[in-house]
Design a protein around this motif. Sequence first.
Motif, PDB file in Angstrom:
ATOM      1  N   HIS A 167     -37.571 -40.590 -15.124  1.00  0.00           N
ATOM      2  CA  HIS A 167     -38.559 -40.700 -14.462  1.00  0.00           C
ATOM      3  C   HIS A 167     -38.781 -39.623 -13.406  1.00  0.00           C
ATOM      4  O   HIS A 167     -39.746 -39.078 -13.104  1.00  0.00           O
ATOM      5  CB  HIS A 167     -38.501 -42.106 -13.617  1.00  0.00           C
ATOM      6  N   TRP A 193     -42.202 -52.198 -20.782  1.00  0.00           N
ATOM      7  CA  TRP A 193     -41.286 -51.335 -21.593  1.00  0.00           C
ATOM      8  C   TRP A 193     -41.625 -50.792 -23.103  1.00  0.00           C
ATOM      9  O   TRP A 193     -41.431 -49.710 -23.325  1.00  0.00           O
ATOM     10  CB  TRP A 193     -39.811 -51.934 -21.557  1.00  0.00           C
ATOM     11  N   GLU A 200     -43.483 -41.397 -20.149  1.00  0.00           N
ATOM     12  CA  GLU A 200     -44.655 -42.058 -20.394  1.00  0.00           C
ATOM     13  C   GLU A 200     -44.815 -43.192 -19.314  1.00  0.00           C
ATOM     14  O   GLU A 200     -45.877 -43.414 -19.070  1.00  0.00           O
ATOM     15  CB  GLU A 200     -44.775 -42.619 -21.867  1.00  0.00           C
ATOM     16  N   ILE A 201     -43.892 -43.752 -19.318  1.00  0.00           N
ATOM     17  CA  ILE A 201     -43.811 -45.049 -18.125  1.00  0.00           C
ATOM     18  C   ILE A 201     -44.237 -44.310 -16.854  1.00  0.00           C
ATOM     19  O   ILE A 201     -45.075 -45.166 -16.164  1.00  0.00           O
ATOM     20  CB  ILE A 201     -42.253 -45.679 -18.195  1.00  0.00           C
ATOM     21  N   ALA A 255     -43.096 -47.390 -23.753  1.00  0.00           N
ATOM     22  CA  ALA A 255     -42.349 -46.243 -24.029  1.00  0.00           C
ATOM     23  C   ALA A 255     -42.289 -46.017 -25.404  1.00  0.00           C
ATOM     24  O   ALA A 255     -42.266 -44.749 -26.023  1.00  0.00           O
ATOM     25  CB  ALA A 255     -40.802 -46.599 -23.446  1.00  0.00           C
ATOM     26  N   THR A 259     -47.123 -51.098 -17.073  1.00  0.00           N
ATOM     27  CA  THR A 259     -45.576 -50.128 -17.278  1.00  0.00           C
ATOM     28  C   THR A 259     -44.729 -50.893 -18.034  1.00  0.00           C
ATOM     29  O   THR A 259     -43.703 -50.780 -17.886  1.00  0.00           O
ATOM     30  CB  THR A 259     -45.084 -49.658 -15.894  1.00  0.00           C
ATOM     31  N   TYR A 317     -35.512 -51.386 -18.340  1.00  0.00           N
ATOM     32  CA  TYR A 317     -35.187 -50.082 -18.164  1.00  0.00           C
ATOM     33  C   TYR A 317     -33.664 -49.887 -18.568  1.00  0.00           C
ATOM     34  O   TYR A 317     -33.227 -49.215 -19.675  1.00  0.00           O
ATOM     35  CB  TYR A 317     -35.379 -49.237 -17.098  1.00  0.00           C
ATOM     36  N   GLY A 331     -39.813 -41.456 -23.883  1.00  0.00           N
ATOM     37  CA  GLY A 331     -40.504 -42.664 -23.440  1.00  0.00           C
ATOM     38  C   GLY A 331     -40.432 -42.953 -22.028  1.00  0.00           C
ATOM     39  O   GLY A 331     -41.654 -43.495 -21.462  1.00  0.00           O
ATOM     40  N   LEU A 332     -39.652 -42.384 -21.153  1.00  0.00           N
ATOM     41  CA  LEU A 332     -39.455 -42.591 -19.735  1.00  0.00           C
ATOM     42  C   LEU A 332     -40.661 -41.854 -19.077  1.00  0.00           C
ATOM     43  O   LEU A 332     -41.099 -42.326 -17.890  1.00  0.00           O
ATOM     44  CB  LEU A 332     -38.226 -42.122 -19.287  1.00  0.00           C
TER      45      LEU A 332
END
Length: 267
Positions: A252, A105, A92-93, A108, A103, A45, A89-90
């Motif tokens: 997040h 990377w 989505e994670i 994302a 999950t 991340y 994109g975060l």
Amino acid sequence: MANFHVIAGADAGIAHPVIRKITVGDVFTALRKGFDDFWEKPSHYVFLCLIYPVAGLVIMRWSSGANALPLIFPLMSGFALIGPLAAIGLYEISRRRERGMDTSWHHARQVVHSPAVPSILAVGVMLVAVFVAWLLIAQALYVNLFGETPPASIAVFMDQVFNTPQGWRMILLGNAIGFVFAAFVLCTTVIAFPFLLDRDGGAYAAIATSARAVAKNPLPMIVWGLIVAALLMVGFATLFVGLAIFIPVLGHATWHLYRAVVPAHEL
């Protein structure tokens, strides 16, 4: 193109999800869960989000030229205006982790394949327009107070800002105007992008749902906005390095804030 939709959802309807009443404690719970998501695999991340400090340093270097010096602070504070889009994109994670999915990377980047991309882009264009308007107003404020001649150096600029009546007036007015822009972005997009990833309900419904969430939970949302502002300030103070941690944690946490406000079973 039959599935192309922006204002309404894929079914041409306008979603009106139930909005839950939350507490300030729920905001900090969302922040803790955001940190948990980050801590699951912090190395990738941080790597993914190094673009933010790198971009910040590039912006600072570019704006250190005399002509752009008055835009240093507006550009830095503008992170808060376009941040909801930058963290897409975060979300989505976190969405995938909530569902027990992989999950890694690279997921994302799979946001580009989401059916909600047109709506995401529509709300993103709005944020970019707000950001540009903020820069134009900030530049106009400087010109109104100091004239069109740019400062000769960063030392001269800092002296103008902190050691002149016009400088303190610019600080007060600039912060007041910036607050209006930040409040607008908070009210219209605080959970807009997570909503679109989760439900693909259209840009209008995403903005309306965010506004309803703020209206029903004013104090928790104010606290959330203050947390975001404080962490971004710390990130700036560390020469943008802190953003490599704070951006993913806040991204997040935004997903978990959305989930606290809009229950998963409410379809």
